[in-house]
Design an enzyme around this catalytic site. Structure first.
Site, PDB file in Angstrom:
ATOM      1  CG  LEU A  44     -49.669  -0.017  -0.302  1.00 27.29           C
ATOM      2  CD1 LEU A  44     -50.243   0.981  -1.301  1.00 27.29           C
ATOM      3  CD2 LEU A  44     -48.168   0.169  -0.165  1.00 27.29           C
ATOM      4  CB  ALA A  45     -50.321   2.319   5.809  1.00 23.52           C
ATOM      5  CD  GLU A  46     -55.352   3.012   6.554  1.00 22.02           C
ATOM      6  OE1 GLU A  46     -56.367   2.380   6.169  1.00 22.02           O
ATOM      7  OE2 GLU A  46     -55.018   3.130   7.736  1.00 22.02           O
ATOM      8  CB  THR A  47     -56.495  -0.509   0.217  1.00 23.67           C
ATOM      9  OG1 THR A  47     -55.179  -1.052   0.030  1.00 23.67           O
ATOM     10  CG2 THR A  47     -57.250  -0.563  -1.100  1.00 23.67           C
ATOM     11  CB  CYS A  71     -57.425   6.537   6.729  1.00 21.56           C
ATOM     12  SG  CYS A  71     -55.775   6.561   5.979  1.00 21.56           S
TER      13      CYS A  71
END
Length: 260
Positions: A44-47, A71
């Site tokens: 995903l874009a961010e974890t 983020c």
């Protein structure tokens, strides 16, 4: 070792829109290599990983390719998990991050990020940026990100960057923005250099967008929409040297990562 994870669609009141983020609430920190591997696995874009320390909740964010200093949507997602899954009783959560202190509060049915406002300065060489984005900008500003103002909302929708060329520019990514038809402003965000061709909804870019549009429109309360395929609405306030970014969040999945 088994680790619980929760996937949240941030800046959305319904599943499958907004920006998905994976959240891990850990008792102690994992090593950096393992956290990066986990982020790559989820893709995903961010974890986000959060650990309660003496000073508060420390938060770190990883794309599939690298750790990033700030983020927004994964911070919103982390706060949602702490509030709704782990039943944190406070109305405000304070986070410690690479970008300094951050907070998220519950107010009027929304979660509100409290982030630093970032001032962008004029970039002189427009041609390299124009070639990479495939558009003729009205204005080009920069900080750690490019902020590229286009002539219309339709120009933002139609933008088709050359991702390879964009990745070579000396910024984390590029924001394209314009006045909106139904919102004060719209934007999209491209960051191929850090493994994200296009981010669905990006809280951190609004640290630049809110001060810019607040000055242009002479107002400190604004509405915004990120014009990605998934899309997401953001409620914005400029308060001195800080920006407040409000939105909703939806839990879409929970599970267990097996590391044994």
């Amino acid at each position: 070792m088994q680790l619980a994870f929760h996937q949240v669609d941030a800046f959305s009141e319904r599943p499958f829109s907004g920006n998905p983020a994976m959240v891990y609430r850990l008792d102690t920190w994992l090593n950096d290599e393992l956290m990066q591997q986990i982020a790559a696995e989820h893709n995903l874009a961010e974890t986000a990983f959060v650990v309660r320390e003496a000073e508060g909740w420390r938060i770190r964010w990883f794309t599939p390719a690298t750790e990033v200093p700030l983020c927004g949507h994964a911070t919103l997602a982390s706060a949602y998990v702490l509030f709704e899954v782990f039943h944190e009783p406070a109305e405000r959560l304070d986070f410690i991050s690479q970008s300094g202190p951050l907070s998220v509060t519950r107010e009027d049915g929304r979660l509100w990020l409290d982030f630093p406002a970032i001032e962008a300065r004029e970039v002189q060489d427009h041609q390299q940026v124009a070639r990479a984005l495939g558009v003729q900008p009205v204005e080009v500003l920069g900080s750690n990100e490019l902020l590229v103002v286009l002539e219309s909302e339709q120009a933002v929708i139609d933008c088709q960057p050359d991702m390879a060329a964009l990745a070579k520019l000396p910024w984390l990514g590029a924001i394209v923005t314009a006045r909106g038809a139904q919102h004060d402003f719209v934007s999209r965000y491209f960051a191929p250099a850090i493994g994200i061709n296009e981010d669905p909804v990006t809280g951190s870019t609004h640290c630049l967008l809110i001060p810019y549009w607040a000055q242009r429109l002479d107002k400190t309360r604004l509405t915004a929409f990120q014009r990605s395929a998934r899309g997401g609405e953001l409620f914005c306030r400029l308060e001195g040297s800080r920006v407040k970014i409000g939105g909703h969040a939806t839990l879409v999945a929970s599970g267990t990562l097996m590391l044994d």
